[in-house]
Design a protein around this motif. Structure first.
Motif, PDB file in Angstrom:
ATOM      1  N   ASP A  24      -7.646  -2.061 -10.244  1.00 30.64           N
ATOM      2  CA  ASP A  24      -6.699  -1.182 -10.944  1.00 30.64           C
ATOM      3  C   ASP A  24      -5.315  -1.816 -11.055  1.00 30.64           C
ATOM      4  OD1 ASP A  24      -6.696  -0.822  -8.057  1.00 30.64           O
ATOM      5  OD2 ASP A  24      -5.229   0.763  -8.353  1.00 30.64           O
ATOM      6  N   GLN A  25      -5.059  -2.827 -10.222  1.00 25.31           N
ATOM      7  CA  GLN A  25      -3.729  -3.451 -10.217  1.00 25.31           C
ATOM      8  C   GLN A  25      -3.628  -4.670 -11.141  1.00 25.31           C
ATOM      9  OE1 GLN A  25      -0.896  -2.469  -8.854  1.00 25.31           O
ATOM     10  NE2 GLN A  25      -1.928  -0.599  -8.204  1.00 25.31           N
ATOM     11  N   HIS A  50      -7.647   5.452   2.191  1.00 27.71           N
ATOM     12  CA  HIS A  50      -9.055   5.782   1.960  1.00 27.71           C
ATOM     13  C   HIS A  50      -9.909   4.529   1.847  1.00 27.71           C
ATOM     14  CE1 HIS A  50      -8.260   4.756  -2.230  1.00 27.71           C
ATOM     15  NE2 HIS A  50      -7.214   5.576  -2.210  1.00 27.71           N
ATOM     16  N   PRO A  83      -3.686  -9.966  -3.029  1.00 25.60           N
ATOM     17  CA  PRO A  83      -4.983  -9.302  -2.875  1.00 25.60           C
ATOM     18  C   PRO A  83      -4.886  -7.812  -3.187  1.00 25.60           C
ATOM     19  CG  PRO A  83      -4.158 -10.086  -0.719  1.00 25.60           C
ATOM     20  CD  PRO A  83      -3.069 -10.306  -1.726  1.00 25.60           C
ATOM     21  N   ALA A 133      -8.500  -3.619  -0.857  1.00 25.19           N
ATOM     22  CA  ALA A 133      -7.287  -4.359  -0.486  1.00 25.19           C
ATOM     23  C   ALA A 133      -7.183  -4.682   1.012  1.00 25.19           C
ATOM     24  CB  ALA A 133      -6.066  -3.553  -0.940  1.00 25.19           C
ATOM     25  N   MET A 172     -11.429   5.994  -6.930  1.00 20.19           N
ATOM     26  CA  MET A 172     -10.921   6.738  -5.773  1.00 20.19           C
ATOM     27  C   MET A 172      -9.415   6.516  -5.679  1.00 20.19           C
ATOM     28  SD  MET A 172     -12.118   6.541  -1.768  1.00 20.19           S
ATOM     29  CE  MET A 172     -13.772   7.106  -2.061  1.00 20.19           C
ATOM     30  N   LYS A 175      -5.559   8.334  -3.938  1.00 21.28           N
ATOM     31  CA  LYS A 175      -4.878   9.418  -3.214  1.00 21.28           C
ATOM     32  C   LYS A 175      -4.406  10.470  -4.204  1.00 21.28           C
ATOM     33  CE  LYS A 175      -2.922   5.921  -0.274  1.00 21.28           C
ATOM     34  NZ  LYS A 175      -2.485   4.917  -1.277  1.00 21.28           N
ATOM     35  N   ALA A 177     -14.277  -4.239  -6.669  1.00 17.92           N
ATOM     36  CA  ALA A 177     -13.081  -4.184  -7.505  1.00 17.92           C
ATOM     37  C   ALA A 177     -12.560  -2.755  -7.695  1.00 17.92           C
ATOM     38  CB  ALA A 177     -13.376  -4.827  -8.847  1.00 17.92           C
ATOM     39  N   THR A 178     -13.475  -1.798  -7.907  1.00 14.44           N
ATOM     40  CA  THR A 178     -13.064  -0.396  -8.029  1.00 14.44           C
ATOM     41  C   THR A 178     -14.059   0.488  -7.291  1.00 14.44           C
ATOM     42  OG1 THR A 178     -12.100  -0.863 -10.182  1.00 14.44           O
ATOM     43  CG2 THR A 178     -12.461   1.450  -9.642  1.00 14.44           C
ATOM     44  N   VAL A 179     -13.615   1.093  -6.237  1.00 12.62           N
ATOM     45  CA  VAL A 179     -14.477   1.976  -5.445  1.00 12.62           C
ATOM     46  C   VAL A 179     -14.386   3.377  -6.056  1.00 12.62           C
ATOM     47  CG1 VAL A 179     -14.807   2.990  -3.150  1.00 12.62           C
ATOM     48  CG2 VAL A 179     -14.078   0.599  -3.375  1.00 12.62           C
ATOM     49  N   ILE A 192       0.857  -1.178   0.000  1.00 10.76           N
ATOM     50  CA  ILE A 192       0.000   0.000   0.000  1.00 10.76           C
ATOM     51  C   ILE A 192       0.896   1.231   0.000  1.00 10.76           C
ATOM     52  CG2 ILE A 192      -0.233   0.279   2.521  1.00 10.76           C
ATOM     53  CD1 ILE A 192      -3.394   0.042   0.944  1.00 10.76           C
ATOM     54  N   SER A 199       1.261   7.569   0.175  1.00  9.97           N
ATOM     55  CA  SER A 199       1.324   8.857  -0.525  1.00  9.97           C
ATOM     56  C   SER A 199       0.222   9.793  -0.052  1.00  9.97           C
ATOM     57  CB  SER A 199       1.250   8.636  -2.035  1.00  9.97           C
ATOM     58  OG  SER A 199       0.150   7.832  -2.342  1.00  9.97           O
ATOM     59  N   TYR A 207       7.869   1.611 -12.145  1.00 11.12           N
ATOM     60  CA  TYR A 207       7.009   1.216 -11.024  1.00 11.12           C
ATOM     61  C   TYR A 207       6.616  -0.274 -11.072  1.00 11.12           C
ATOM     62  CZ  TYR A 207       3.193   2.409  -7.696  1.00 11.12           C
ATOM     63  OH  TYR A 207       2.366   2.514  -6.616  1.00 11.12           O
ATOM     64  N   GLY A 264      -6.946  -4.267  -5.585  1.00  8.39           N
ATOM     65  CA  GLY A 264      -8.106  -3.770  -6.312  1.00  8.39           C
ATOM     66  C   GLY A 264      -7.913  -3.990  -7.809  1.00  8.39           C
TER      67      GLY A 264
HETATM   68  P1  ADP Z   1      -3.887   4.886  -4.483  1.00  2.58           P
HETATM   69  O1  ADP Z   1      -4.351   4.837  -5.907  1.00  2.58           O
HETATM   70  O2  ADP Z   1      -4.895   5.514  -3.591  1.00  2.58           O
HETATM   71  O3  ADP Z   1      -2.503   5.481  -4.294  1.00  2.58           O
HETATM   72  P2  ADP Z   1      -2.504   2.390  -3.907  1.00  2.58           P
HETATM   73  O4  ADP Z   1      -1.785   2.398  -5.204  1.00  2.58           O
HETATM   74  O5  ADP Z   1      -1.735   2.631  -2.638  1.00  2.58           O
HETATM   75  O6  ADP Z   1      -3.771   3.379  -3.991  1.00  2.58           O
HETATM   76  O7  ADP Z   1      -3.258   1.006  -3.760  1.00  2.58           O
HETATM   77  C1  ADP Z   1      -3.230   0.201  -2.618  1.00  2.58           C
HETATM   78  C2  ADP Z   1      -4.244  -0.900  -2.795  1.00  2.58           C
HETATM   79  O8  ADP Z   1      -5.560  -0.362  -2.761  1.00  2.58           O
HETATM   80  C3  ADP Z   1      -4.100  -1.622  -4.136  1.00  2.58           C
HETATM   81  O9  ADP Z   1      -4.361  -2.989  -3.928  1.00  2.58           O
HETATM   82  C4  ADP Z   1      -5.182  -1.006  -4.982  1.00  2.58           C
HETATM   83  O10 ADP Z   1      -5.649  -1.893  -5.980  1.00  2.58           O
HETATM   84  C5  ADP Z   1      -6.252  -0.739  -3.943  1.00  2.58           C
HETATM   85  N1  ADP Z   1      -7.093   0.377  -4.371  1.00  2.58           N
HETATM   86  C6  ADP Z   1      -6.687   1.665  -4.536  1.00  2.58           C
HETATM   87  N2  ADP Z   1      -7.707   2.442  -4.925  1.00  2.58           N
HETATM   88  C7  ADP Z   1      -8.786   1.615  -5.035  1.00  2.58           C
HETATM   89  C8  ADP Z   1     -10.147   1.818  -5.413  1.00  2.58           C
HETATM   90  N3  ADP Z   1     -10.609   3.003  -5.737  1.00  2.58           N
HETATM   91  N4  ADP Z   1     -10.970   0.735  -5.418  1.00  2.58           N
HETATM   92  C9  ADP Z   1     -10.529  -0.495  -5.078  1.00  2.58           C
HETATM   93  N5  ADP Z   1      -9.248  -0.744  -4.703  1.00  2.58           N
HETATM   94  C10 ADP Z   1      -8.394   0.291  -4.684  1.00  2.58           C
END
Ligand code: ADP
Length: 333
Positions: free
Chosen positions: A154-155, A23, A150, A30, A199, A201, A189-191, A16, A19, A133, A152
């Protein structure tokens, strides 16, 4: 003695970014899974401060966010007796493995990175760190022999890149790394953030888990909705407020709210009030634990120290194998 690097069973790994304040997207996408899985298999959860440096270049801020992320995990139920939590920078060997992987990764693969392209599209001048990255992320996962990640949705692409890098290494140098799988919980999966985009940071659209009440209300009121009048029926599946409500509501409550949306006479203002109530309730106990932890930072440091020691033992053993297999000579040991 068996090597501490033992990828024969399930090993859970995830990171995680420190940064900004963590949230509710981080939580449902995650952290909730990290905590639920912590006693099922060996697990390594790290606060990826090397990754965060691609955007956070203020030392105090990076330190503060790193510690704050650790406190958040502990407040939410992370148990250091059952799992490992540590700062990524306590495992500097990661940078060595990243180099090895960089030499196996075509530039064209990284150019296709969605997160990279997205940041460039937003007008950010990318640094090499941002470009690389996914390679550092592959090192993060593979150095502990991670098999299940585990995250989200986006990964998804980044995990695909990790799989690809592991395969390239194994094909070139011999089988060492397991090919990890992403573990993504579909309905979270994506909030969405308050502007309806993912969403994050880095988008300024996040709602923190431990937001002060006043700020929480302010953020929730700003969630973007359409202009359907209060009396009219509304489609819950197209609404950002409902997408958040359903994360916090019990199944019965979710059904009741869905009904209220469809029936009409229930406005977005009502839904936002409900969301604030549910959020405060949901994170209430964790908020309390967080207050206690803030008074006991020595304990938080101890947790990070022990997690780092355990992780380093595994990372050392992995790198020894990597050096042997790749022909990187080491005279000093
Ligand atoms: P951010 O985009 O807020 O910097 P990170 O890259 O630190 O988030 O992600 C940390 C974890 O949280 C990852 O597993 C990522 O997939 C998950 N995650 C981040 N934003 C979301 C979201 N909006 N919905 C679901 N999972 C998320």
């Amino acid at each position: 003695m068996d090597s501490p690097f033992d990828p024969s069973g399930t090993v859970i790994v995830s990171g995680i970014q420190p940064s900004g304040a963590l949230h509710i997207g981080n939580y449902f996408g995650a952290i909730r899974q990290h905590i639920a899985l912590q006693d099922k298999h060996p697990s390594f959860y790290f606060i990826v401060n090397y990754h965060a440096m691609t955007t956070v270049q203020d030392a105090d801020m990076l330190r503060e966010h790193t510690l704050s992320a650790a406190i958040t995990y502990l407040a939410l139920g992370f148990d250091p007796e059952r799992s490992n939590l540590f700062a990524q920078s306590d495992i500097p060997l990661l940078n060595e493995l990243t180099w090895v992987f960089c030499c196996l990764t075509p530039v064209s693969h990284l150019e296709k990175g969605v997160a990279y392209k997205d940041k460039v599209a937003q007008g950010l001048t990318p640094n090499c760190g941002l470009f690389n990255y996914p390679v550092l992320q592959a090192a993060d996962i593979l150095i502990y022999g991670g098999t299940l990640v585990p995250v989200g949705a986006d990964q998804r692409q980044h995990i695909e890149m990790t799989r690809n890098i592991a395969q390239r290494f194994n094909n070139r140098y011999g089988p060492l790394f397991p090919i990890p799988e992403a573990y993504i919980v579909d309905h979270v999966a994506t909030v969405p953030g308050i502007d309806g985009r993912k969403m994050s940071k880095s988008y300024g659209n996040a709602i923190g888990m431990f937001e002060e009440k006043k700020e929480l209300k302010r953020r929730v009121r700003r969630i973007v909705t359409d202009s359907t009048p209060l009396e009219a029926p509304k489609d819950p599946d197209k609404d950002n407020v409902f997408a958040l409500l359903r994360l916090f509501a019990t199944p019965d409550k979710e059904a009741e709210l869905r009904q209220a949306y469809l029936a009409g006479g229930y406005g977005y203002g009502h839904a936002k009030q409900e969301l604030i109530r549910l959020m405060l309730d949901y994170f209430g106990p964790a908020r309390e634990r967080r207050r206690e932890l803030l008074k006991d930072l020595d304990y938080v440091h101890d947790v990070l120290r022990q997690g780092a020691k355990n992780a380093r033992t595994v990372a050392d053993a992995c790198m020894e194998r990597v050096r042997e297999l790749t022909g990187l000579v080491t005279m000093l040991r």
